[in-house]
Every structure is written in C-alpha cells, then in structure tokens.
Design an enzyme around this catalytic site. Sequence first.
Site, short mmCIF file in Angstrom:
data_model
loop_
_atom_site.label_atom_id
_atom_site.label_comp_id
_atom_site.label_asym_id
_atom_site.label_seq_id
_atom_site.Cartn_x
_atom_site.Cartn_y
_atom_site.Cartn_z
N ASP A 30 2.73 -66.41 -51.97
CA ASP A 30 3.64 -66.60 -50.84
C ASP A 30 2.94 -66.18 -49.54
O ASP A 30 2.24 -65.18 -49.50
CB ASP A 30 4.92 -65.77 -51.05
CG ASP A 30 6.04 -66.23 -50.17
OD1 ASP A 30 7.03 -66.77 -50.69
OD2 ASP A 30 5.94 -66.06 -48.92
N ASN A 86 16.19 -68.58 -54.97
CA ASN A 86 17.20 -68.72 -53.93
C ASN A 86 17.65 -70.18 -53.90
O ASN A 86 16.82 -71.09 -53.96
CB ASN A 86 16.62 -68.32 -52.57
CG ASN A 86 16.18 -66.86 -52.55
OD1 ASN A 86 16.81 -66.02 -53.17
ND2 ASN A 86 15.08 -66.59 -51.86
N GLY A 92 20.12 -68.44 -49.56
CA GLY A 92 18.98 -68.11 -48.70
C GLY A 92 17.76 -68.98 -48.92
O GLY A 92 16.64 -68.59 -48.57
N GLN A 93 17.96 -70.17 -49.49
CA GLN A 93 16.82 -71.07 -49.72
C GLN A 93 16.35 -71.68 -48.40
O GLN A 93 17.17 -72.20 -47.63
CB GLN A 93 17.23 -72.19 -50.69
CG GLN A 93 16.08 -73.11 -51.06
CD GLN A 93 16.49 -74.18 -52.07
OE1 GLN A 93 17.68 -74.34 -52.38
NE2 GLN A 93 15.51 -74.91 -52.59
N HIS A 99 11.61 -73.61 -56.46
CA HIS A 99 10.53 -72.63 -56.60
C HIS A 99 11.11 -71.33 -57.11
O HIS A 99 12.25 -70.97 -56.79
CB HIS A 99 9.78 -72.41 -55.28
CG HIS A 99 10.66 -72.08 -54.12
ND1 HIS A 99 11.39 -73.04 -53.45
CD2 HIS A 99 10.95 -70.91 -53.52
CE1 HIS A 99 12.08 -72.47 -52.48
NE2 HIS A 99 11.84 -71.17 -52.50
N HIS A 101 10.33 -67.28 -57.22
CA HIS A 101 9.54 -66.17 -56.69
C HIS A 101 9.27 -65.20 -57.84
O HIS A 101 10.21 -64.77 -58.52
CB HIS A 101 10.33 -65.40 -55.63
CG HIS A 101 10.72 -66.19 -54.42
ND1 HIS A 101 10.07 -66.08 -53.20
CD2 HIS A 101 11.72 -67.09 -54.21
CE1 HIS A 101 10.66 -66.87 -52.32
NE2 HIS A 101 11.66 -67.50 -52.90
#
Length: 113
Positions: A30, A86, A92-93, A99, A101
């Site tokens: 990230d 998310n 909160g995407q 994806h 995390h």
Amino acid sequence: MSDCVFCKIAAGEIPSKKVYEDDQVLAFYDLDPQAPVHILIIPKEHIGSVAEITVENSAVVAHIFEVAAKLAKVNGLEDGFRVVANTGKDGGQTVPHLHFHLLGGRSMKWPPG
Ligand code: AMP
Ligand code: ZN
C-alpha cells in the site's frame, strides 16, 4: 475497466511494489501504509467490491485468502494480523476494485473507527 487504477496496476500500466503475483491475483505494498506490514491483495479480474462477489466469481476470493495466509507467514506475522475489505461508502472504500488489506506488525484496535 479502463479507468480503474487497480486494473492498471494489474496490467502493469501503473507501477507498484509487487510482493506476489500469479495468473489470478496480485499483491503489492500500500502507498500509504497503516501498519508496519500493509499489503493489498487484488484479483486481476475487475470485481468492484465484496458487494459484487457472486457464485460465478468467488473462487478467486478463496485463493486470495490462501495468498494472505502465505504472505502473513513470510512477513513474520505469527502473533496475528488483520485482513480487511472496506466496502462501499459507509465501509470507507476509496478504490472501486476488490482488494483485501493485509495489516500486521502492530496490535490492532477493535472496534475500528
Ligand atoms: P480502500 O480505502 O479500502 O479502498 O483502500 C485503497 C487503498 O489503496 C488505500 O490504502 C490507498 O493507500 C491504496 N492505494 C491507492 N492507490 C494506490 C497505488 N497506486 N499503489 C498502492 N496503493 C494504493
Ligand atoms: Zn479494476
């Protein structure tokens, strides 16, 4: 999806710091790490979010979790880690390509903010 940043990363059109790749998935660091280990794992195929997982496309999700388990081991996260997806506005995407995390290397809080 031609204007999707993670599709472009999967296609090699935008650079990323890759940590794992095979024919189905890509894992990369990230850009804005939230933990000492912060890796994103994505399907190469465009799926918008968890909300778009179906019986037809869900096999890659199992594969992503196999990769997450391997990467956690390789990165020394034997004390634990968190896998987060998310989803949508309230989740909160910010990038509309599925994806996960993989976060580790510090103690996580619960509940998340
Ligand atoms: P989310 O907010 O859950 O949709 O997660 C998107 C994540 O993608 C954020 O943690 C961003 O820091 C990360 N991100 C966005 N663009 C890139 C990029 N080009 N390379 C690596 N990570 C990125
Ligand atoms: Zn995409």
